[in-house]
Design a protein around this motif. Sequence first.
Motif, PDB file in Angstrom:
ATOM      1  N   ILE A  89      -8.281  -5.672  -2.278  1.00 23.78           N
ATOM      2  CA  ILE A  89      -8.896  -4.819  -0.988  1.00 23.78           C
ATOM      3  C   ILE A  89      -7.645  -4.072  -0.161  1.00 23.78           C
ATOM      4  CG2 ILE A  89     -10.092  -4.696   1.073  1.00 23.78           C
ATOM      5  CD1 ILE A  89     -11.683  -5.524  -1.307  1.00 23.78           C
ATOM      6  N   ARG A  90      -7.660  -2.789  -0.158  1.00 22.96           N
ATOM      7  CA  ARG A  90      -6.483  -2.051   0.508  1.00 22.96           C
ATOM      8  C   ARG A  90      -7.206  -1.247   1.629  1.00 22.96           C
ATOM      9  NH1 ARG A  90      -3.913   2.758   0.477  1.00 22.96           N
ATOM     10  NH2 ARG A  90      -1.657   2.811   0.109  1.00 22.96           N
ATOM     11  N   ARG A  91      -6.803  -1.577   2.855  1.00 18.24           N
ATOM     12  CA  ARG A  91      -7.372  -0.914   4.105  1.00 18.24           C
ATOM     13  C   ARG A  91      -6.143  -0.473   4.770  1.00 18.24           C
ATOM     14  NH1 ARG A  91     -11.409  -3.602   8.596  1.00 18.24           N
ATOM     15  NH2 ARG A  91     -12.156  -1.691   9.180  1.00 18.24           N
ATOM     16  N   ARG A  92      -6.339   0.944   4.896  1.00 16.29           N
ATOM     17  CA  ARG A  92      -5.155   1.724   5.685  1.00 16.29           C
ATOM     18  C   ARG A  92      -5.308   1.290   7.244  1.00 16.29           C
ATOM     19  NH1 ARG A  92      -5.698   6.562   7.813  1.00 16.29           N
ATOM     20  NH2 ARG A  92      -7.537   6.835   6.583  1.00 16.29           N
ATOM     21  N   PHE A  93      -4.117   1.438   7.830  1.00 16.17           N
ATOM     22  CA  PHE A  93      -4.308   1.612   9.441  1.00 16.17           C
ATOM     23  C   PHE A  93      -3.201   2.270   9.894  1.00 16.17           C
ATOM     24  CE2 PHE A  93      -1.663  -2.008   8.670  1.00 16.17           C
ATOM     25  CZ  PHE A  93      -0.606  -1.882   9.552  1.00 16.17           C
ATOM     26  N   THR A  94      -3.274   2.876  10.978  1.00 11.91           N
ATOM     27  CA  THR A  94      -2.168   3.696  11.846  1.00 11.91           C
ATOM     28  C   THR A  94      -1.989   3.043  13.263  1.00 11.91           C
ATOM     29  OG1 THR A  94      -3.860   5.236  12.632  1.00 11.91           O
ATOM     30  CG2 THR A  94      -2.931   5.751  10.514  1.00 11.91           C
ATOM     31  N   LEU A  95      -0.782   3.271  13.584  1.00 10.88           N
ATOM     32  CA  LEU A  95      -0.331   3.163  15.060  1.00 10.88           C
ATOM     33  C   LEU A  95      -0.117   4.218  15.831  1.00 10.88           C
ATOM     34  CD1 LEU A  95       2.196   0.414  13.881  1.00 10.88           C
ATOM     35  CD2 LEU A  95       0.303   0.009  15.216  1.00 10.88           C
ATOM     36  N   ASP A  96      -0.487   4.416  17.142  1.00 14.17           N
ATOM     37  CA  ASP A  96      -0.283   5.353  17.925  1.00 14.17           C
ATOM     38  C   ASP A  96       0.876   5.122  18.727  1.00 14.17           C
ATOM     39  OD1 ASP A  96      -1.056   3.857  19.955  1.00 14.17           O
ATOM     40  OD2 ASP A  96      -3.175   4.609  20.345  1.00 14.17           O
ATOM     41  N   GLU A  97       1.132   6.176  19.785  1.00 10.97           N
ATOM     42  CA  GLU A  97       2.427   6.042  20.599  1.00 10.97           C
ATOM     43  C   GLU A  97       2.343   4.738  21.334  1.00 10.97           C
ATOM     44  OE1 GLU A  97      -0.851   8.411  22.517  1.00 10.97           O
ATOM     45  OE2 GLU A  97       0.021   8.265  20.626  1.00 10.97           O
ATOM     46  N   LYS A  98       1.041   4.193  21.810  1.00  8.74           N
ATOM     47  CA  LYS A  98       1.077   3.099  22.638  1.00  8.74           C
ATOM     48  C   LYS A  98       0.988   1.784  21.558  1.00  8.74           C
ATOM     49  CE  LYS A  98      -1.305   5.137  26.370  1.00  8.74           C
ATOM     50  NZ  LYS A  98      -2.572   5.278  27.089  1.00  8.74           N
ATOM     51  N   GLY A 141       9.071   0.161   4.918  1.00 13.41           N
ATOM     52  CA  GLY A 141       8.603   0.091   3.425  1.00 13.41           C
ATOM     53  C   GLY A 141       8.525  -1.335   2.848  1.00 13.41           C
ATOM     54  N   THR A 142       8.238  -2.436   3.746  1.00 15.91           N
ATOM     55  CA  THR A 142       8.065  -3.550   3.320  1.00 15.91           C
ATOM     56  C   THR A 142       6.933  -4.501   3.614  1.00 15.91           C
ATOM     57  OG1 THR A 142       9.121  -4.416   5.425  1.00 15.91           O
ATOM     58  CG2 THR A 142      10.582  -4.000   3.519  1.00 15.91           C
ATOM     59  N   PHE A 143       6.649  -5.642   3.111  1.00 14.71           N
ATOM     60  CA  PHE A 143       5.439  -6.391   3.165  1.00 14.71           C
ATOM     61  C   PHE A 143       5.836  -7.597   4.117  1.00 14.71           C
ATOM     62  CE2 PHE A 143       4.445  -3.970  -0.525  1.00 14.71           C
ATOM     63  CZ  PHE A 143       3.037  -3.984  -0.581  1.00 14.71           C
ATOM     64  N   LEU A 144       4.592  -8.023   4.830  1.00 14.95           N
ATOM     65  CA  LEU A 144       4.582  -9.268   5.587  1.00 14.95           C
ATOM     66  C   LEU A 144       3.395 -10.049   5.017  1.00 14.95           C
ATOM     67  CD1 LEU A 144       4.724  -7.907   9.211  1.00 14.95           C
ATOM     68  CD2 LEU A 144       6.636  -8.745   7.758  1.00 14.95           C
ATOM     69  N   LYS A 145       3.568 -11.200   4.760  1.00 15.40           N
ATOM     70  CA  LYS A 145       2.612 -12.006   4.379  1.00 15.40           C
ATOM     71  C   LYS A 145       1.925 -13.259   5.244  1.00 15.40           C
ATOM     72  CE  LYS A 145       2.261 -15.198   0.201  1.00 15.40           C
ATOM     73  NZ  LYS A 145       2.895 -15.716  -1.148  1.00 15.40           N
ATOM     74  N   GLY A 146       0.765 -13.312   4.881  1.00  8.08           N
ATOM     75  CA  GLY A 146      -0.076 -14.440   5.518  1.00  8.08           C
ATOM     76  C   GLY A 146       0.476 -15.802   5.789  1.00  8.08           C
ATOM     77  N   GLU A 178      -2.040   1.060  -8.384  1.00  4.14           N
ATOM     78  CA  GLU A 178      -3.097   1.424  -7.348  1.00  4.14           C
ATOM     79  C   GLU A 178      -2.647   1.002  -6.097  1.00  4.14           C
ATOM     80  OE1 GLU A 178      -7.078   0.829  -8.385  1.00  4.14           O
ATOM     81  OE2 GLU A 178      -6.703   0.354 -10.591  1.00  4.14           O
ATOM     82  N   ILE A 179      -2.225  -0.371  -5.745  1.00  2.15           N
ATOM     83  CA  ILE A 179      -1.934  -0.713  -4.402  1.00  2.15           C
ATOM     84  C   ILE A 179      -0.862   0.093  -3.923  1.00  2.15           C
ATOM     85  CG2 ILE A 179      -0.501  -2.684  -3.272  1.00  2.15           C
ATOM     86  CD1 ILE A 179      -1.701  -4.300  -5.242  1.00  2.15           C
ATOM     87  N   MET A 180       0.120   0.612  -4.573  1.00  2.00           N
ATOM     88  CA  MET A 180       1.231   1.524  -3.834  1.00  2.00           C
ATOM     89  C   MET A 180       0.961   2.874  -4.268  1.00  2.00           C
ATOM     90  SD  MET A 180       3.101  -0.894  -2.824  1.00  2.00           S
ATOM     91  CE  MET A 180       4.402  -0.071  -2.276  1.00  2.00           C
ATOM     92  N   SER A 181      -0.249   3.396  -4.299  1.00  4.47           N
ATOM     93  CA  SER A 181      -0.489   4.603  -4.529  1.00  4.47           C
ATOM     94  C   SER A 181      -0.371   5.719  -3.684  1.00  4.47           C
ATOM     95  CB  SER A 181      -1.904   4.819  -5.025  1.00  4.47           C
ATOM     96  OG  SER A 181      -2.877   4.380  -3.891  1.00  4.47           O
ATOM     97  N   ASP A 182      -0.314   5.128  -2.216  1.00  7.92           N
ATOM     98  CA  ASP A 182      -0.110   5.969  -0.970  1.00  7.92           C
ATOM     99  C   ASP A 182       1.064   5.071  -0.046  1.00  7.92           C
ATOM    100  OD1 ASP A 182       0.228   7.613   1.124  1.00  7.92           O
ATOM    101  OD2 ASP A 182      -1.854   7.682   1.752  1.00  7.92           O
ATOM    102  N   THR A 183       2.292   5.126  -0.075  1.00 12.92           N
ATOM    103  CA  THR A 183       3.040   4.277   0.737  1.00 12.92           C
ATOM    104  C   THR A 183       3.474   5.231   2.106  1.00 12.92           C
ATOM    105  OG1 THR A 183       5.249   5.057  -0.539  1.00 12.92           O
ATOM    106  CG2 THR A 183       4.123   3.017  -1.008  1.00 12.92           C
ATOM    107  N   ARG A 184       2.777   6.194   2.326  1.00 10.30           N
ATOM    108  CA  ARG A 184       3.011   6.964   3.585  1.00 10.30           C
ATOM    109  C   ARG A 184       2.314   6.284   4.822  1.00 10.30           C
ATOM    110  NH1 ARG A 184       0.929  12.615   1.708  1.00 10.30           N
ATOM    111  NH2 ARG A 184      -0.656  11.112   0.865  1.00 10.30           N
ATOM    112  N   SER A 185       1.265   5.651   4.641  1.00  9.11           N
ATOM    113  CA  SER A 185       0.511   4.944   5.501  1.00  9.11           C
ATOM    114  C   SER A 185       0.602   3.240   5.348  1.00  9.11           C
ATOM    115  CB  SER A 185      -0.886   5.405   5.516  1.00  9.11           C
ATOM    116  OG  SER A 185      -1.220   6.573   5.660  1.00  9.11           O
TER     117      SER A 185
END
Length: 257
Positions: free
Chosen positions: A228-237, A132-137, A204-211
Amino acid sequence: MQVQICPPCPDVSGLVVWLPIIVNAILAAIVLWYTLETRWLRKQSQAQLELLRQQGVKSLAPFILPSVSNFATRLISFAEENPIFNLDKTVTEQTLRQWEYKSGVKYIGTLESLTDALALNVRLYVFESKSGTFLKGNHGCPFLQRENPVPTQMRIDEVQKALEFIPKPSGVKIEIRDDPFSSELLKRELERDYSPNEKLLMREIMSDTRSSFILATYTDVEGNPYFIRRRFTLDEKDLITLGPAIRVGPTFSLPSN
């Protein structure tokens, strides 16, 4: 002999009193109708002008496509990009640790400009849903624009017998270190840089924090903010799969794959 009685004649004094009232009432109704009609037409005109303005903004606004790669994902892509070296896994890992994923670097972010419009003050963030936290460039990009068209690909138009040169988007790489901060700190940055739109943007940015998602912020040459908000997921690997990018702003949202 029958006497015919005539109806009483109207009272002239009563007509003198009521006639101006009736006329004024009719005129007032006409003025009210004209005022309401004019206001409605003005609102319609303003709505059409606003629609045209929005369409112009959407067509001329810069669009940036952000992406991120972690060590596990980059390890696979690096081996695919460099088959000629035929490096074993240990050598590849050492190479990546030395040149890209140095100590403390968790992601390598990439920003590509997909339009000719100039994007200013570009910054990159990553939101991790698990913590539930951010990382910054570690740094921003003062400006980003698509490079001049280069002949990376040629297509022949059979009708016009013409060649089409496909431009290659410019790209900027940004290190994202493992130094998390809360959404409250991001809210303060938005309040500092994008007031009075920070509350709408934050919603709008925090509209979905599940991903987990990537967040790129920038402005156009007129100072209008875009996110620009772009979702990404991580698999088991621990491999990253990127989703579509959505541009959010004070007045509109545009999806893009």
